[in-house]
Write an enzyme that holds these catalytic residues in place. Structure first.
Site, PDB file in Angstrom:
ATOM      1  N   GLU A 222      10.716  -8.175 -47.946  1.00 40.40           N
ATOM      2  CA  GLU A 222      12.499  -8.900 -47.322  1.00 40.40           C
ATOM      3  C   GLU A 222      11.556  -9.369 -45.847  1.00 40.40           C
ATOM      4  O   GLU A 222      10.776  -9.303 -45.296  1.00 40.40           O
ATOM      5  CB  GLU A 222      13.099  -8.285 -46.786  1.00 40.40           C
ATOM      6  CG  GLU A 222      13.930  -7.580 -48.195  1.00 40.40           C
ATOM      7  CD  GLU A 222      14.730  -5.959 -48.299  1.00 40.40           C
ATOM      8  OE1 GLU A 222      15.300  -5.690 -47.022  1.00 40.40           O
ATOM      9  OE2 GLU A 222      14.778  -5.391 -49.684  1.00 40.40           O
ATOM     10  N   GLU A 333      22.694  -9.121 -43.561  1.00 42.56           N
ATOM     11  CA  GLU A 333      23.751  -8.081 -44.050  1.00 42.56           C
ATOM     12  C   GLU A 333      23.765  -7.292 -42.715  1.00 42.56           C
ATOM     13  O   GLU A 333      23.337  -6.836 -41.397  1.00 42.56           O
ATOM     14  CB  GLU A 333      22.818  -7.062 -44.443  1.00 42.56           C
ATOM     15  CG  GLU A 333      22.531  -5.471 -44.770  1.00 42.56           C
ATOM     16  CD  GLU A 333      21.950  -5.040 -45.545  1.00 42.56           C
ATOM     17  OE1 GLU A 333      20.658  -5.801 -47.433  1.00 42.56           O
ATOM     18  OE2 GLU A 333      21.110  -4.199 -45.799  1.00 42.56           O
TER      19      GLU A 333
END
Ligand SMILES: *[C@@H]1O[C@H](CO)[C@@H](O)[C@H](O)[C@H]1NC(C)=O
Ligand SMILES: *[C@@H]1O[C@H](CO)[C@@H](O)[C@H](O)[C@H]1NC(C)=O
Ligand SMILES: *[C@@H]1O[C@H](CO)[C@@H](O)[C@H](O)[C@H]1NC(C)=O
Length: 422
Positions: A222, A333
């Protein structure tokens, strides 16, 4: 400059410890002082001796650590590792592809800088590492979990397992592709400073390179930007990376907070603040992130902007990703830590809904994947997913300049009377 950072750190730590530790010893039982001791030990392990240190205006200290002394080499499998100073291959189409227009906008991303550059740079042969402070470690629920995401933070779009969502309190607004073999992903992301309601929440925008099913052995790489008071002690927008090979349990961490990622770049510090930030109805600033698997060596490389190859995750760290990724996700997120019925006002992206469009909403543009033939190309069959579209939403689109893109984000908490989502 030229300060032996290790020694300086030890003096500061000792002074802080003098006051904190005595409080711990008198007021609280063993638990706290055990945490203090463990924190101290952990700091000694992760903060490496510096050749030079740069004081950043945001309060960070950036240590320039000799490239061979970086945290990666604490890993037992990397003891005899020969550092790859460049990837053997870049994806085809990365440079000189006229279909990926927006040359002028790429310039705006190269004007994005890291705040600490205002006060100095790291010499060749070293890498810049954000020094971890004692308070950083002590804010963590446990020293062992410091630098790690809480378990299970990945959205699983198709099934949208409700247990998963409610267990973690993590919420997403993402675009994704699955059903093929993927060897990398790229995106240009504009940068914001979303406000965070509670210090145990965060807001981030990133890409996920995922391997395996969503079980206990999920692999993930990520990268993106984040605001995380818990991890960094402030509300600044910072560049970050993450990796795990077991669904956030024992392996992996943010940035260089454990051994794994091998950095080769002397300009960019992971976890350091990004500047400038986009303004609502004002200037927009974006960053470009590319992660790809070198078809020769098998390592996963990361490039930031058009100039900075940061380094790589060695293939052996992973199981599924040692071969290829099975899903790519791009988007935002946040953590919603509000009790039942309420919703946090922590923002995602710009804090505005996709409908507001350019200059107001946050975006990912020119999203691309690397395919089996090492070609960088626009993904087919993009899906979109969000748990609660009245808090955070996503809207995909496609056009000549931006290729595949989407706007995403939102304000979180909405007024009780909500006409937007019925
Ligand atoms: C590293 O090299 C030493 C000496 O050649 C060898 O004994 C050791 O097993 C190697 N370690 C790894 C992890 O390959
Ligand atoms: C999550 O929990 C809340 C409160 O307990 C409940 O109202 C909601 O329906 C749950 N969401 C899902 C997707 O099950
Ligand atoms: C971060 O922002 C929140 C609310 O926006 C504020 O309450 C908090 O004090 C800020 N934290 C720091 C460390 O500046």
């Amino acid at each position: 400059m030229g300060v032996p950072a290790g020694a300086y750190g030890a003096v500061v730590a000792a002074l802080i410890c003098y006051s904190l530790c005595s409080i711990a010893a008198t007021e609280v039982a063993g638990g706290v002082s055990r945490k203090q001791t463990a924190a101290q030990k952990h700091l000694r392990r992760i903060n490496k001796p510096a050749v030079k240190s740069v004081q950043s205006p945001d309060g960070d200290v950036i240590d320039c650590v000799h490239i061979a002394h970086q945290p990666a080499f604490d890993h037992p499998f990397l003891k005899n590792h020969t550092i790859q100073l460049r990837p053997a291959f870049y994806p085809e189409g990365l440079y000189g592809d006229s279909k990926i227009a927006s040359k002028p906008s790429e310039k705006s991303s190269s004007s994005i800088d890291q705040l600490w550059h205002q006060n100095g740079r790291c010499p060749e042969g070293t890498i810049p590492i954000r020094r971890t402070k004692r308070e950083d470690v002590l804010r963590s629920s446990s020293v062992k979990r410091f630098g790690k995401k809480k378990h299970r933070t990945i959205p699983k779009p198709r099934s949208a397992d409700p247990e998963l969502i409610n267990e973690s309190g993590h919420q997403h607004a993402i675009a994704y592709v699955e059903g093929d073999k993927y060897y990398g992903a790229k995106a240009i992301i504009n940068v914001w400073e979303p406000s965070i309601q509670r210090s145990n929440e965060f807001s981030l925008s990133q890409l996920w390179i995922l391997g395996g099913s969503f079980g206990e052995d999920l692999n993930s790489i990520e990268a993106g930007w984040q605001v995380s008071p818990d991890l960094y002690g402030d509300n600044n927008t910072r560049l970050f990376t993450y990796w795990t090979s077991d669904a956030y349990q024992a392996t992996g961490c943010y940035n260089l907070l454990c051994s794994g990622f091998i950095q080769i770049n002397s300009n960019i510090a992971m976890g350091a603040s990004i500047s400038p930030i986009s303004e609502y109805s004002g200037s927009q600033y974006d960053i470009s992130i590319l992660v790809w698997k070198d078809p020769k060596e098998g390592n996963w490389w990361m490039q930031f902007g058009s100039d900075y190859v940061l380094g790589y995750w060695p293939s052996f760290l992973f199981s599924y990703l040692a071969d290829s990724a099975s899903m790519i996700e791009w988007g935002g997120e946040v953590v919603n830590s509000e009790p039942d019925g309420e919703h946090t006002a922590t923002q995602m992206g710009s804090g505005h809904f996709p409908e507001e469009g350019f200059g107001k909403a946050s975006y990912f543009r020119n999203i691309q994947i690397v395919d089996e033939s090492n070609n960088l190309r626009s993904p087919k069959g993009i899906g979109a997913f969000t748990e609660q579209s009245n808090c955070y939403d996503v809207q995909t689109g496609n056009n000549g300049d931006w290729g595949s893109y989407f706007y995403y984000g939102g304000p979180g908490e909405m007024p009780i009377v909500n006409t937007r989502n019925g």
